[in-house]
Design an enzyme around this catalytic site. Structure first.
Site, short mmCIF file in Angstrom:
data_model
loop_
_atom_site.label_atom_id
_atom_site.label_comp_id
_atom_site.label_asym_id
_atom_site.label_seq_id
_atom_site.Cartn_x
_atom_site.Cartn_y
_atom_site.Cartn_z
N LYS A 245 -29.52 4.65 3.00
CA LYS A 245 -28.13 4.04 2.96
C LYS A 245 -27.10 5.09 4.36
CE LYS A 245 -25.38 1.42 1.16
NZ LYS A 245 -25.99 -0.55 0.71
N GLY B 163 -13.68 -8.20 -6.12
CA GLY B 163 -14.01 -8.52 -4.71
C GLY B 163 -14.11 -10.02 -4.40
N TYR B 164 -13.32 -10.12 -3.17
CA TYR B 164 -13.45 -11.46 -2.42
C TYR B 164 -14.36 -10.58 -1.44
CZ TYR B 164 -13.37 -16.33 -3.29
OH TYR B 164 -13.36 -17.95 -3.89
N GLY B 165 -15.31 -9.75 -0.68
CA GLY B 165 -15.31 -10.48 0.59
C GLY B 165 -16.74 -10.72 0.56
N ASN B 166 -18.19 -10.35 1.13
CA ASN B 166 -18.93 -10.87 1.21
C ASN B 166 -19.95 -11.91 0.29
OD1 ASN B 166 -21.56 -12.02 2.52
ND2 ASN B 166 -22.46 -9.92 2.52
N GLY C 84 -18.47 -11.02 -3.18
CA GLY C 84 -17.50 -12.04 -3.99
C GLY C 84 -17.52 -13.12 -3.85
P1 NAD Z 1 -16.90 -6.04 1.99
O1 NAD Z 1 -16.66 -5.65 2.21
O2 NAD Z 1 -17.70 -7.32 2.12
O3 NAD Z 1 -15.97 -6.96 0.38
C1 NAD Z 1 -15.68 -5.55 -0.50
C2 NAD Z 1 -14.27 -6.48 -1.29
O4 NAD Z 1 -14.45 -5.91 -2.21
C3 NAD Z 1 -13.59 -6.81 -0.89
O5 NAD Z 1 -12.71 -8.25 -0.60
C4 NAD Z 1 -11.87 -5.89 -0.78
O6 NAD Z 1 -10.54 -6.66 -0.66
C5 NAD Z 1 -13.03 -5.54 -2.08
N1 NAD Z 1 -12.14 -4.37 -2.93
C6 NAD Z 1 -12.30 -2.82 -2.32
N2 NAD Z 1 -12.04 -2.45 -3.08
C7 NAD Z 1 -11.40 -3.26 -4.41
C8 NAD Z 1 -10.76 -2.13 -5.37
N3 NAD Z 1 -10.33 -0.87 -5.89
N4 NAD Z 1 -10.32 -3.59 -6.32
C9 NAD Z 1 -10.75 -5.26 -6.21
N5 NAD Z 1 -11.50 -4.99 -4.40
C10 NAD Z 1 -11.50 -4.14 -3.94
O7 NAD Z 1 -18.36 -5.77 0.96
P2 NAD Z 1 -19.42 -6.70 0.21
O8 NAD Z 1 -20.57 -6.03 1.33
O9 NAD Z 1 -19.08 -7.65 -0.53
O10 NAD Z 1 -20.24 -4.60 -0.31
C11 NAD Z 1 -18.96 -5.14 -2.26
C12 NAD Z 1 -20.42 -4.91 -3.11
O11 NAD Z 1 -21.72 -5.39 -2.80
C13 NAD Z 1 -20.68 -3.29 -2.79
O12 NAD Z 1 -20.35 -2.51 -3.73
C14 NAD Z 1 -21.63 -3.26 -2.05
O13 NAD Z 1 -22.28 -1.84 -1.92
C15 NAD Z 1 -22.49 -4.18 -3.42
N6 NAD Z 1 -23.67 -4.21 -1.82
C16 NAD Z 1 -23.62 -5.54 -1.11
C17 NAD Z 1 -24.06 -6.37 -0.44
C18 NAD Z 1 -24.67 -6.79 0.37
O14 NAD Z 1 -25.52 -7.04 0.80
N7 NAD Z 1 -23.44 -6.88 1.42
C19 NAD Z 1 -25.94 -6.30 -1.18
C20 NAD Z 1 -26.13 -5.50 -1.99
C21 NAD Z 1 -25.08 -4.80 -2.92
#
Ligand code: NAD
Length: 416
Positions: A106, A218-221, A223
């Site tokens: 990581k 969470g509403y990123g990638n 969510g």
């Molecule tokens: P991202 O940056 O695209 O989105 C993160 C989301 O979480 C955003 O909507 C942000 O506003 C929200 N957020 C952040 N802090 C917050 C809080 N305190 N309360 C509520 N919402 C909050 O990230 P992502 O890639 O969607 O990753 C989200 C999770 O999934 C992380 O734990 C990451 O490690 C895990 N993950 C991601 C992947 C991937 O392929 N992207 C793979 C495995 C695990």
């Protein structure tokens, strides 16, 4: 007693519990408790105002006994080396539980990308790659996106790496844009993999999933794709979603297309039409069948676990539940799909991306999704069987499957 929320202390405590059940050799246990290698470095970045700012970056190669280290790069103001260590450990168990030939790693940078221009972000991304280029490679360590990093950032990093080595090497980083060798289906892969595990969990619990309620934090990638796929693939009624700025609720269900468009325009879910506001803690405690944490660590703790009402908690985020909360949820009979199983779809399709880059032969999305389903269903089955056989909770069962596989590779190599 105050709960210890240090993610690496939590990852080590989880391993300790699994090691006791597994009767793991103490020397092997001691070796698996620590990262094999880590790199700490500074990244000087020329800012738009002409000044140079120095950022701190990390890359941890936790264990590469089963294959090259694999894991994303996170850009976050609260990034710490212990967060990176924990995420690298969980990557090690994740690749093992899915039985893909990779190890765990990581990376991270302490920065606030929301306060940086596109040019500053590009220079930071290229600087990160210059700092780690000599330590990574398709046979050593392969990064990918995580929180606040995306396909464009992967593209800049790939370009910087290829400039340094002087030839094309697309498999050095995954989660790239399609035209640079990214895999079809990589964007939604983490969410889709999790959706497959929810389907399997519902089957196992004889729970009817069509029309059941769901909340997503969470509403990123992860969510946002989870919202769409929960709706499309499982027919779940997603009644609440949130991001770091707050959440929205509609008992009749939130349309992923409407929320998605609102977020595209406004950058947050707040004030989406036809919704009521809901706080992040209220969302976690909402009366729903399926709760999907998809944001960051330590969201379900000893403080709120007894108020969680969901039947299934599908951990798409890494480390959303603390060990104290785990005990409380187990007593309540909540079915947890543990993080490194639930969110393994991302690394699984990243592995497919590496395979396609090697062969220079690309699959369509249907093929990717079919193979993802096979991998996730097999991984879920192995964990469920272990949980039933050893009478342990799903998290410990996932550890038992993964740690046994990593320990076997370590032993075969003669390291311990
Ligand atoms: P991202 O940056 O695209 O989105 C993160 C989301 O979480 C955003 O909507 C942000 O506003 C929200 N957020 C952040 N802090 C917050 C809080 N305190 N309360 C509520 N919402 C909050 O990230 P992502 O890639 O969607 O990753 C989200 C999770 O999934 C992380 O734990 C990451 O490690 C895990 N993950 C991601 C992947 C991937 O392929 N992207 C793979 C495995 C695990």
């Amino acid at each position: 007693m105050q709960e210890n929320l240090n993610p690496f202390a939590i990852a080590q405590a989880q391993l300790d519990e699994a090691a006791a059940v597994l009767g793991l050799d103490p020397d092997m246990h001691a070796f698996l408790r620590e990262p094999m290698r880590e790199f700490h470095f500074t990244i000087p970045v020329r800012m738009d105002d002409g000044r140079t700012r120095t950022f701190r970056g990390f890359r941890v190669q936790y264990n590469d006994a089963r294959g090259p280290a694999k894991g994303g790069i996170r850009f976050h103001p609260d990034e710490t080396i212990d967060t990176v260590r924990a995420l690298a450990a969980w990557m090690t168990w994740k690749t093992a539980v899915c039985d893909i030939p990779l190890g765990g790693g990581k990376g991270g940078v302490i920065c606030n990308p929301r306060e940086m221009s596109r040019g500053e972000l590009e220079r930071l991304s290229r600087g990160y790659m210059r700092a780690i280029a000599r330590y990574i490679g398709t046979t050593k360590d392969v990064p990918a996106p995580d929180v606040n990093t995306n396909p464009q950032i992967m593209a800049w990093m790939l370009d910087e790496y290829e400039r340094i080595i002087g030839h094309q090497e697309p498999g050095v980083i995954t989660g790239k844009p399609g035209p640079l060798g990214g895999s079809a289906g990589r964007g939604p892969a983490t969410a889709l993999g999790g959706i497959f595990t929810i389907r399997e969990a519902a089957k196992l619990s004889n729970m009817s999933i069509e029309g059941a309620t769901c909340a997503i934090q969470g509403y990123g990638n992860v969510g946002s794709h989870a919202h769409r796929l929960a709706h499309e693939v499982l027919g779940l009624r997603v009644v609440a979603v949130s991001d770091e700025f707050g959440g929205i609720y509609n008992d009749g269900g939130l349309d992923p297309a409407v929320v998605g468009e609102h977020v595209r325009v406004n950058g947050r879910v707040n004030d989406c039409p036809d919704t009521e506001p809901i706080g992040n803690s209220e969302l976690l405690e909402a009366n729903v069948a399926v709760l999907i944490p998809a944001a960051i660590e330590n969201q379900i703790t000893g403080q709120n676990a007894d108020r969680i009402k969901a039947t299934i908690v599908a951990e798409l985020a890494n480390g959303p539940t603390t060990p104290q909360a785990d005990e409380i949820l187990a007593d309540k009979g909540v079915f947890i799909i543990p993080d490194f199983l639930c969110n393994a779809g991302g690394v699984t399709v990243s592995y497919f991306e590496m395979v396609q880059n090697t062969y220079q032969f690309y699959w369509d999305e249907e093929m990717v999704n079919r193979r993802l389903d096979t991998k996730m269903t097999a991984a879920f089955g192995a964990v469920a069987q272990m949980a039933a056989g050893k009478k342990v909770n799903n998290r410990i069962a996932a550890y038992l499957v993964a740690v046994a596989r990593v320990a076997e590779a370590v032993r075969l190599r003669g390291w311990v």
